[in-house]
Design a protein around this motif. Structure first.
Motif, PDB file in Angstrom:
ATOM      1  N   VAL A  47      15.334  -2.248   1.112  1.00  0.00           N
ATOM      2  CA  VAL A  47      14.137  -1.468   1.396  1.00  0.00           C
ATOM      3  C   VAL A  47      13.478  -1.985   2.671  1.00  0.00           C
ATOM      4  O   VAL A  47      13.266  -3.195   2.822  1.00  0.00           O
ATOM      5  CB  VAL A  47      13.133  -1.546   0.230  1.00  0.00           C
ATOM      6  CG1 VAL A  47      11.895  -0.710   0.538  1.00  0.00           C
ATOM      7  CG2 VAL A  47      13.787  -1.075  -1.070  1.00  0.00           C
ATOM      8  N   THR A  48      13.159  -1.075   3.561  1.00  0.00           N
ATOM      9  CA  THR A  48      12.449  -1.403   4.792  1.00  0.00           C
ATOM     10  C   THR A  48      11.086  -0.729   4.770  1.00  0.00           C
ATOM     11  O   THR A  48      10.990   0.472   4.523  1.00  0.00           O
ATOM     12  CB  THR A  48      13.230  -0.928   6.028  1.00  0.00           C
ATOM     13  OG1 THR A  48      14.524  -1.548   6.036  1.00  0.00           O
ATOM     14  CG2 THR A  48      12.484  -1.285   7.312  1.00  0.00           C
ATOM     15  N   HIS A  49      10.014  -1.500   5.026  1.00  0.00           N
ATOM     16  CA  HIS A  49       8.659  -0.961   5.065  1.00  0.00           C
ATOM     17  C   HIS A  49       8.258  -0.680   6.514  1.00  0.00           C
ATOM     18  O   HIS A  49       8.464  -1.523   7.392  1.00  0.00           O
ATOM     19  CB  HIS A  49       7.667  -1.950   4.443  1.00  0.00           C
ATOM     20  CG  HIS A  49       7.781  -2.061   2.951  1.00  0.00           C
ATOM     21  ND1 HIS A  49       8.835  -2.708   2.322  1.00  0.00           N
ATOM     22  CD2 HIS A  49       6.964  -1.588   1.960  1.00  0.00           C
ATOM     23  CE1 HIS A  49       8.672  -2.644   1.008  1.00  0.00           C
ATOM     24  NE2 HIS A  49       7.557  -1.976   0.762  1.00  0.00           N
ATOM     25  N   ILE A  50       7.705   0.503   6.748  1.00  0.00           N
ATOM     26  CA  ILE A  50       7.288   0.911   8.093  1.00  0.00           C
ATOM     27  C   ILE A  50       5.854   1.421   8.019  1.00  0.00           C
ATOM     28  O   ILE A  50       5.597   2.423   7.340  1.00  0.00           O
ATOM     29  CB  ILE A  50       8.195   2.026   8.654  1.00  0.00           C
ATOM     30  CG1 ILE A  50       9.673   1.621   8.560  1.00  0.00           C
ATOM     31  CG2 ILE A  50       7.815   2.356  10.091  1.00  0.00           C
ATOM     32  CD1 ILE A  50      10.635   2.754   8.852  1.00  0.00           C
ATOM     33  N   PRO A  51       4.887   0.762   8.668  1.00  0.00           N
ATOM     34  CA  PRO A  51       3.503   1.265   8.664  1.00  0.00           C
ATOM     35  C   PRO A  51       3.448   2.671   9.259  1.00  0.00           C
ATOM     36  O   PRO A  51       3.834   2.889  10.416  1.00  0.00           O
ATOM     37  CB  PRO A  51       2.753   0.251   9.539  1.00  0.00           C
ATOM     38  CG  PRO A  51       3.594  -0.988   9.501  1.00  0.00           C
ATOM     39  CD  PRO A  51       5.008  -0.498   9.419  1.00  0.00           C
TER      40      PRO A  51
END
Length: 316
Positions: A47-51
């Protein structure tokens, strides 16, 4: 009723905020979801979090699924969303505008509707491409010839700079891999530039279809704007990426292009150039306390308040 929706209005002075964001983020073969005020991209690697507020344009490639919650947060922060094809080289659909005001699209339509002013804007676009020349007396055919010569010279110069062999420009719509490395890179770079320009055009509330150089296409104005920076940003990034060969050249080009765009603050420049080209002065609009106001058009150029029944009124 004086507002269109519950989402907070974006005043004209806030439009340049798009220039403070990442130019674009390309995702493929993943599920896009929401986590608080960020979006998440989940694939086989995790999982990659991107604002979400940092995204200018989210490019959704093949095998990408996006949830309603993800689209909700992207819409709230005014991020552009575009559904694109394999390698990001086809545009299928786009998102909503960031602004509430129709001022810029009205300025665009006014300039476009008159042949003389339409040519004036086209000449102004070529003036940005050729700062050392005066295109004010050139015909459209002469302007097109100038642009063709400019592109040929750029291809030769970039080939000499990078050592990448160059024969001619080739675009294989149905077979991306049929082109050589520099042609693949140029195609990938061009489509990314169209996605970025589309996001800025729609964020400002302009019409993507009303072009001044291009015409007859739903994204004519997008192409107009993207082409302003083709030889300065897109083509050099493509040749730099082609140095390493055709393997994954599209992905390398996207990364190189994103770095160039962020380094040169291209999104801010797009906003300024569009306003200058359309001769739009937002000083008065920026001082308005009600940028989400809707009016009704009446006779003699008058505007009256919406949300009221005017059946018993006579407006002179």
């Amino acid at each position: 009723m004086s507002t269109v929706a519950r989402r907070g209005a974006a005043a004209p002075r806030e439009l340049a905020r798009v220039g403070d964001r990442l130019s674009f983020v390309y995702l493929e073969r993943c599920v896009v979801h929401r986590a608080d005020n960020a979006i998440t991209a989940t694939d086989a690697d995790g999982v990659t979090h991107i604002p979400s507020a940092t995204i200018g344009t989210l490019l959704l490639g093949p095998d990408t699924r996006v949830t309603h919650q993800a689209m909700s947060v992207l819409g709230e922060c005014g991020a552009g969303v575009a559904w694109v094809g394999e390698h990001g080289v086809r545009f299928y659909a786009g998102g909503r505008a960031l602004t509430r005001s129709s001022a810029l699209v009205e300025a665009q339509a006014t300039a476009w509707a008159n042949r003389r002013t339409r040519l004036d804007v086209a000449r102004a676009m070529y003036r940005l491409r050729f700062p050392d020349e005066d295109p004010s007396g050139r015909t459209r055919q002469q302007l097109l010839g100038m642009e063709g010569d400019r592109l040929k010279a750029c291809y030769r110069a970039e080939s000499a700079r990078t050592g990448v062999p160059w024969r001619r420009r080739e675009y294989h719509r149905d077979d991306f891999a049929a082109g050589d490395a520099p042609n693949q890179g140029i195609t990938a770079a061009a489509q990314c530039m169209y996605g970025i320009a589309h996001a800025v055009v729609t964020a400002l509330g302009c019409s993507p279809a009303l072009g001044f150089v291009h015409s007859g296409h739903e994204r004519s104005f997008v192409m107009d704007i993207a082409d302003l920076y083709k030889t300065e940003v897109a083509i050099p990034a493509a040749f730099d990426s082609a140095v390493e060969g055709p393997e994954d050249v599209a992905a390398r080009t996207r990364r190189a292009l994103r770095d160039r765009i962020n380094k040169t603050h291209l999104l801010d420049r797009c906003v300024r150039d569009i306003k200058d080209l359309l001769r739009y002065d937002d000083t008065a609009a920026a001082s308005s306390s009600d940028s989400d106001r809707v009016t009704l058009q009446s006779d003699h150029g008058a505007e009256v308040e919406s949300g009221r029944n005017h059946a018993s009124e006579i407006i002179w």
